[in-house]
Design an enzyme around this catalytic site. Sequence first.
Site, PDB file in Angstrom:
ATOM      1  N   LYS A  56       0.834  -1.209   0.000  1.00  0.00           N
ATOM      2  CA  LYS A  56       0.000   0.000   0.000  1.00  0.00           C
ATOM      3  C   LYS A  56       0.868   1.258   0.000  1.00  0.00           C
ATOM      4  O   LYS A  56       0.565   2.242  -0.678  1.00  0.00           O
ATOM      5  CB  LYS A  56      -0.927   0.003   1.223  1.00  0.00           C
ATOM      6  CG  LYS A  56      -2.020  -1.060   1.167  1.00  0.00           C
ATOM      7  CD  LYS A  56      -2.828  -1.059   2.457  1.00  0.00           C
ATOM      8  CE  LYS A  56      -3.911  -2.131   2.448  1.00  0.00           C
ATOM      9  NZ  LYS A  56      -4.692  -2.146   3.706  1.00  0.00           N
ATOM     10  N   ALA A  78      -1.152   1.270   6.270  1.00  0.00           N
ATOM     11  CA  ALA A  78      -1.371   0.275   7.323  1.00  0.00           C
ATOM     12  C   ALA A  78      -2.215  -0.881   6.790  1.00  0.00           C
ATOM     13  O   ALA A  78      -2.993  -0.715   5.850  1.00  0.00           O
ATOM     14  CB  ALA A  78      -2.074   0.914   8.522  1.00  0.00           C
ATOM     15  N   ASP A  79      -2.038  -2.035   7.406  1.00  0.00           N
ATOM     16  CA  ASP A  79      -2.903  -3.174   7.086  1.00  0.00           C
ATOM     17  C   ASP A  79      -3.162  -3.970   8.359  1.00  0.00           C
ATOM     18  O   ASP A  79      -2.245  -4.194   9.150  1.00  0.00           O
ATOM     19  CB  ASP A  79      -2.270  -4.090   6.037  1.00  0.00           C
ATOM     20  CG  ASP A  79      -3.267  -5.146   5.580  1.00  0.00           C
ATOM     21  OD1 ASP A  79      -4.166  -4.803   4.796  1.00  0.00           O
ATOM     22  OD2 ASP A  79      -3.179  -6.301   6.043  1.00  0.00           O
ATOM     23  N   THR A  80      -4.423  -4.367   8.530  1.00  0.00           N
ATOM     24  CA  THR A  80      -4.822  -5.111   9.725  1.00  0.00           C
ATOM     25  C   THR A  80      -5.285  -6.518   9.347  1.00  0.00           C
ATOM     26  O   THR A  80      -6.091  -6.678   8.433  1.00  0.00           O
ATOM     27  CB  THR A  80      -5.956  -4.366  10.467  1.00  0.00           C
ATOM     28  OG1 THR A  80      -5.490  -3.056  10.823  1.00  0.00           O
ATOM     29  CG2 THR A  80      -6.374  -5.110  11.727  1.00  0.00           C
ATOM     30  N   ALA A 115       0.159  -3.863  10.714  1.00  0.00           N
ATOM     31  CA  ALA A 115       1.477  -3.430  10.251  1.00  0.00           C
ATOM     32  C   ALA A 115       1.336  -2.007   9.725  1.00  0.00           C
ATOM     33  O   ALA A 115       0.345  -1.671   9.070  1.00  0.00           O
ATOM     34  CB  ALA A 115       1.980  -4.349   9.145  1.00  0.00           C
TER      35      ALA A 115
END
Length: 207
Positions: A56, A78-80, A115
């Site tokens: 991203k 960000a990635d969840t 992250a």
Amino acid sequence: MIGRPKFVLASGSPRRLSLLNQAGIEPDALRPADVDETPKRGELPRVCATRLARAKADAALKSVQLDDDLRGAYILAADTVVAVGRRILPKAELVDEAVQCLRLLSGRNHRVYTAICLVTPKESFRQRLVETRVRFKRLTAEDIQAYIDSGEWRGKAGGYAVQGIAGSFVVKMVGSYTSVVGLPLYESTALLDGEGFPVRAGWIDAS
């Protein structure tokens, strides 16, 4: 503030924007990245979150490089990922997916990995991974049906939004609440501060 460096959030998530605003940071632009978020076969949850946050950030950087107003901006992505053991739960879009997630999470522990990836004005990358353990109460069939009817689960990792109704399902949480919502504020602001971004500049207006 005059002379403040530009800041871009590589997300269209209202939750991530609201968390940043809570910390007194107002992005100059949102650059949601169109990235395939499908986990790779056998990919571990923490590896998946880290890879997607970087992807991203890369996509947002390419977009920013083409924009004279934003070139040289700080970019935060960000990635969840929600996981039970090694199993990554989907970002539920269908009722069946959400029901399956909720049944799996009922009465047990799971982990939420968020992250973050920061691109500095010199285009270097800084990453952090935050792991939070969450335990849900045992969900009744009525709980699950009523939650499905609320529609709150749609598009959410693991089929729930902890900042909404599902907050009442949480028996225990060890780690970062803001990370479970979608953006770990402590780690994000520490990363920005460490790279020279004036994180406190908006605090006077924030209240």
